[in-house]
Scaffold this motif. Structure first.
Motif, PDB file in Angstrom:
ATOM      1  N   GLN A 258       0.889  -1.172   0.169  1.00 30.71           N
ATOM      2  CA  GLN A 258      -0.047  -0.056  -0.106  1.00 30.71           C
ATOM      3  C   GLN A 258       0.922   1.199  -0.009  1.00 30.71           C
ATOM      4  OE1 GLN A 258      -3.719  -0.701   2.588  1.00 30.71           O
ATOM      5  NE2 GLN A 258      -2.145  -2.163   3.514  1.00 30.71           N
ATOM      6  N   ALA A 259       0.561   2.079  -0.966  1.00 33.34           N
ATOM      7  CA  ALA A 259       1.442   3.270  -0.976  1.00 33.34           C
ATOM      8  C   ALA A 259       1.600   4.070   0.092  1.00 33.34           C
ATOM      9  CB  ALA A 259       0.896   3.977  -2.221  1.00 33.34           C
ATOM     10  N   GLY A 260       2.747   4.690   0.529  1.00 29.84           N
ATOM     11  CA  GLY A 260       2.867   5.652   1.557  1.00 29.84           C
ATOM     12  C   GLY A 260       2.700   5.009   2.957  1.00 29.84           C
ATOM     13  N   HIS A 261       2.834   3.429   2.968  1.00 25.54           N
ATOM     14  CA  HIS A 261       2.777   2.672   4.245  1.00 25.54           C
ATOM     15  C   HIS A 261       3.971   1.615   4.300  1.00 25.54           C
ATOM     16  CE1 HIS A 261      -0.647   4.688   5.869  1.00 25.54           C
ATOM     17  NE2 HIS A 261      -1.099   4.849   4.810  1.00 25.54           N
ATOM     18  N   THR A 262       4.784   1.579   5.070  1.00 24.69           N
ATOM     19  CA  THR A 262       5.829   0.587   5.508  1.00 24.69           C
ATOM     20  C   THR A 262       6.043   0.518   7.052  1.00 24.69           C
ATOM     21  OG1 THR A 262       7.908  -0.225   4.605  1.00 24.69           O
ATOM     22  CG2 THR A 262       7.717   2.174   4.936  1.00 24.69           C
ATOM     23  N   THR A 263       6.761  -0.222   7.220  1.00 23.10           N
ATOM     24  CA  THR A 263       7.662  -0.383   8.556  1.00 23.10           C
ATOM     25  C   THR A 263       8.772  -0.785   8.771  1.00 23.10           C
ATOM     26  OG1 THR A 263       6.745  -0.764  10.980  1.00 23.10           O
ATOM     27  CG2 THR A 263       6.301  -2.661   9.198  1.00 23.10           C
ATOM     28  N   TYR A 264       9.376  -1.134   9.969  1.00 22.50           N
ATOM     29  CA  TYR A 264      10.745  -1.786  10.175  1.00 22.50           C
ATOM     30  C   TYR A 264      10.629  -3.143   9.706  1.00 22.50           C
ATOM     31  CZ  TYR A 264      14.928  -2.783  12.919  1.00 22.50           C
ATOM     32  OH  TYR A 264      16.062  -3.248  13.467  1.00 22.50           O
TER      33      TYR A 264
ATOM     34  N   GLU B 203      10.183  -9.305   7.487  1.00 20.56           N
ATOM     35  CA  GLU B 203       9.188  -9.782   8.443  1.00 20.56           C
ATOM     36  C   GLU B 203       7.823  -9.220   7.881  1.00 20.56           C
ATOM     37  OE1 GLU B 203      10.045  -9.244  12.886  1.00 20.56           O
ATOM     38  OE2 GLU B 203      11.944  -8.409  11.846  1.00 20.56           O
ATOM     39  N   PRO B 204       7.304 -10.009   7.092  1.00 25.67           N
ATOM     40  CA  PRO B 204       6.033  -9.466   6.426  1.00 25.67           C
ATOM     41  C   PRO B 204       4.820  -9.390   7.312  1.00 25.67           C
ATOM     42  CG  PRO B 204       6.565 -11.417   5.556  1.00 25.67           C
ATOM     43  CD  PRO B 204       7.737 -11.157   6.399  1.00 25.67           C
ATOM     44  N   SER B 205       4.881 -10.163   8.492  1.00 29.84           N
ATOM     45  CA  SER B 205       3.645 -10.200   9.189  1.00 29.84           C
ATOM     46  C   SER B 205       3.626  -9.271  10.287  1.00 29.84           C
ATOM     47  CB  SER B 205       3.563 -11.584   9.971  1.00 29.84           C
ATOM     48  OG  SER B 205       2.418 -11.721  10.848  1.00 29.84           O
ATOM     49  N   LEU B 206       2.425  -8.703  10.433  1.00 34.30           N
ATOM     50  CA  LEU B 206       2.391  -7.518  11.580  1.00 34.30           C
ATOM     51  C   LEU B 206       1.397  -8.062  12.516  1.00 34.30           C
ATOM     52  CD1 LEU B 206       1.436  -4.383   9.534  1.00 34.30           C
ATOM     53  CD2 LEU B 206       3.710  -5.049  10.283  1.00 34.30           C
ATOM     54  N   ARG B 207       1.854  -7.669  13.801  1.00 33.40           N
ATOM     55  CA  ARG B 207       1.147  -8.066  15.147  1.00 33.40           C
ATOM     56  C   ARG B 207       0.017  -7.157  15.116  1.00 33.40           C
ATOM     57  NH1 ARG B 207       2.266 -11.232  19.893  1.00 33.40           N
ATOM     58  NH2 ARG B 207       0.604 -10.873  21.344  1.00 33.40           N
TER      59      ARG B 207
ATOM     60  N   ASP C 119      -7.638  -8.270   6.323  1.00 34.35           N
ATOM     61  CA  ASP C 119      -6.799  -8.786   5.434  1.00 34.35           C
ATOM     62  C   ASP C 119      -5.383  -7.720   5.407  1.00 34.35           C
ATOM     63  OD1 ASP C 119      -7.517  -6.699   4.110  1.00 34.35           O
ATOM     64  OD2 ASP C 119      -7.897  -7.715   1.994  1.00 34.35           O
ATOM     65  N   GLY C 120      -5.549  -6.951   6.160  1.00 40.02           N
ATOM     66  CA  GLY C 120      -4.466  -5.811   6.303  1.00 40.02           C
ATOM     67  C   GLY C 120      -4.702  -4.459   5.283  1.00 40.02           C
TER      68      GLY C 120
END
Length: 652
Positions: free
Chosen positions: A61-67, A72-76, A167-168
């Motif tokens: 999704q444009a404009g959204h990423t994380t560490y 580690e593609p899975s988010l808690r 689904d994120g």
């Protein structure tokens, strides 16, 4: 049964007030700290919070990423709601209408408001108990929080999207619509809570995981960029609100929202004391909180409280009421005594009334019209007391905190245990009629756990809260709706098109309008003999102060005149004037039994509007008892110094 003689007086300073409270608590039998520390097992149980957790692999999704998203593609994440499933367990739910065909909710399954606060809960648990599971959960949730932050190079940069679907997929425009809309288009509660989580996360991970901490610091700077350009750019400017000057630089005009950012900035400044921008932002937000204590008078509205919203002089609510605790924390972080002094003044004058009358109410507007109670309010009150005790060195606030925390264990209108240490569940709320909302969603669970961790860190307070939690007696205000009285002369009941005025609420949805010769009489029954004050809830009008008002009597004994003028120019207020609470009374001792309260018009012919009457004992009280002894609280409304003997009630 215990009879206690107390010296009543009006407008005690914070230290004198606390001395009186502590003396009374000792007289009714507080256990020693040594005994208390041996008596209480840890209260914090993460079981239900863990149950609400889940994982999701979001689509690109444009404009959204994380560490380390690639690695580690899975988010808690965390489900928003949970309700009983009928078999003793709970089922997890999202917010808004569910569409099974698309597996989506009108709002979403997971939200930034809860992700941020859950991250804070896990961070604190990890730091308090050294728990590796909590560290991992905090890491996972902070990665999700930063994924919700918009990093695209446009006006949204640094803000946060509120909702995510199962689904994120991010839902920037939820149904029902939030403000701002879309949710990352401006400052918001979730921006404030994002700063809270990033600050406490950075402080915790700075030594434990420097690389992750560096990432959190980068994201904190993005959030502060958004804060600076959208909110603090107005620092030093004020808005006129019904004659009062209110700060224009609060997040969404809220001292409540800003207080949560202050918590995060305080943690960040503790870890980075030389960060000039962060220190400046913290000082500016804290100064805004100070400015929202519009009056130091504890005998008339708002009874010495810091108001939560710069859009009303009439509204106070328990949820998010973390201003005093945030100010005390900021005062310690910055070495600014004035912030701590303001926090001390509020919790020494307003909070005793809040506790004596029964706990953290959902809304006083200004009549106590929304009386539901939730963990978000109970936790805010507890944190205010404990953090102010830490910053001020006044241990009497810890004794008040024990009374406030006992709400979770039975000190409430239904005598129900709202938090269960065996499961970690906190019920979603207690209704005004005593019904318990036995859902246990994310917000209630999180704030219940934040309270439990605060208690686990202070075993003496925990012991008092858990072992002296049953109400054995209480004496406090009685609300009488003006429209239910007997009318004479030029008096009429008015039902406005909406009970909401745009900045407050007509209690009961109606009021009484009086003209020259008009009177309204209300009948009630006094539960016990004593001195009482009358606190009329009325429309303070934009008129000369003593041009219009009401005279009041108890059983034909004059109490005095309450003037209804004196409101200033509306300014940003949507209406002229505002709902207020006055204070009249006599020194007469009233017998128990029937009482007639008469309110009559005085003035130059313009109408006055009377919403309700609060019949307030001169000395209100709450007494608790249990296996650990007794504890109690008195709050005086006296206008002069005198000795009063208070019967603590059976079991005290």
């Amino acid at each position: 049964m215990t009879a206690v003689s107390v010296d009543t007086r009006r407008q005690l300073g914070p230290r004198a007030t606390l001395a009186a409270l502590v003396t009374f608590s000792l007289l009714v039998g507080l256990a020693s700290a040594t005994t208390a520390r041996a008596a209480v097992a840890p209260l914090t149980n993460l079981g239900h919070l863990d149950f609400l957790g889940d994982t999701v692999v979001p689509p690109a999704q444009a404009g959204h990423t994380t560490y380390r998203l690639a690695q580690e593609p899975s988010l808690r994440v965390l489900w928003t709601y949970a309700e009983p499933d009928g078999s003793g367990g709970y089922r997890r739910l999202g917010g808004g209408t569910y569409n099974p065909a698309t597996n989506t909710y009108g709002q979403g399954a997971f939200n930034t408001d809860d992700l941020t606060r859950a991250a804070v809960a896990y961070v604190r648990h990890w730091r308090l108990f050294g728990d590796a599971h909590s560290r991992d959960a905090a890491y996972g949730l902070l990665r999700a929080v930063t994924y919700m932050q918009t990093v695209s190079d446009d006006a949204r940069k640094g803000n946060f999207v509120l909702w995510m679907q199962p689904d994120g997929t991010l839902n920037r425009s939820a149904i029902p619509e939030e403000n701002p809309h879309p949710s990352d288009s401006g400052p918001s509660y979730w921006l404030a809570r994002g700063i809270w989580a990033l600050g406490e996360g950075y402080e915790a991970f700075r030594a434990a995981d420097p690389a992750f901490a560096a990432f959190l610091r980068q994201r904190m700077n993005l959030a502060l960029d958004a804060l600076d350009r959208q909110v603090l750019v107005r620092y030093g400017s004020y808005r006129l609100l019904d004659g009062a000057q209110v700060p224009a630089w609060l997040i969404v005009d809220g001292a409540d929202a800003s207080s949560e950012a202050v918590y995060g900035l305080s943690a960040y400044v503790r870890a980075q004391p030389r960060d000039a921008r962060a220190r400046g932002d913290l000082a500016r937000l804290a100064e805004g909180l100070v400015q929202m204590r519009l009056s130091a008078d504890s005998s008339t509205w708002p009874f010495g409280a810091i108001l939560p919203w710069a859009g009303s002089r009439s509204v106070w609510h328990a949820w998010g009421d973390q201003m005093a605790g945030a100010l005390a924390t900021a005062g310690s972080a910055l070495g600014e005594q004035r912030f701590t002094t303001t926090a001390t003044a509020e919790v020494a004058s307003f909070t005793p009334h809040l506790l004596a009358q029964g706990g953290a109410e959902q809304g006083w507007l200004p009549a106590p019209a929304e009386r539901a109670q939730i963990a978000y309010g109970a936790d805010a009150t507890l944190q205010n007391l404990l953090r102010t005790a830490d910053a001020s060195g006044l241990d009497g606030f810890r004794k008040l905190a024990a009374i406030g925390a006992a709400w979770y264990f039975g000190n409430n209108r239904s005598g129900v245990q709202m938090y269960d240490p065996a499961t970690g569940r906190t019920f979603d709320g207690l209704e005004a009629d005593g019904r318990v909302n036995r859902n246990s969603g994310a917000e209630s669970t999180i704030h219940g756990l934040l309270s439990m961790m605060a208690l686990d860190a202070r075993p003496d307070v925990a012991a008092a809260a858990t072992a002296r939690n049953a109400r054995v007696s209480q004496l406090t205000w009685t609300l009488l709706e003006a429209e239910l009285g007997t009318l004479r002369g030029k008096a009429q009941v008015v039902t406005p098109a909406s009970a909401w005025t745009g900045e407050s609420l007509w209690s009961g949805g109606k009021y009484v309008e009086l003209l020259r010769g008009g009177k309204v009489t209300l009948a009630t029954t006094l539960p016990e003999a004593g001195r009482y004050r009358l606190l009329p809830v009325f429309d303070r009008q934009e008129a000369p102060l003593q041009s219009i008002g009401t005279d009041h009597r108890f059983n034909n004994v004059p109490l005095g005149t309450l003037w209804h003028g004196g409101a200033g120019a509306p300014g940003v207020s949507p209406t002229s004037g505002y709902l207020d609470i006055g204070n009249v009374g006599s020194d007469a001792v009233l017998p128990s039994g029937s009482l007639a309260i008469e309110s009559g018009y005085v003035g130059d012919g313009r109408p006055v509007r009377l919403d309700a009457l609060l019949l307030q004992p001169e000395v209100e009280r709450i007494m608790l008892a249990g296996t650990g002894g007794s504890q109690g609280l008195l709050r005086s409304w006296a206008t002069q110094r005198r000795l009063a003997t208070i019967d603590g009630g059976a079991g005290a």
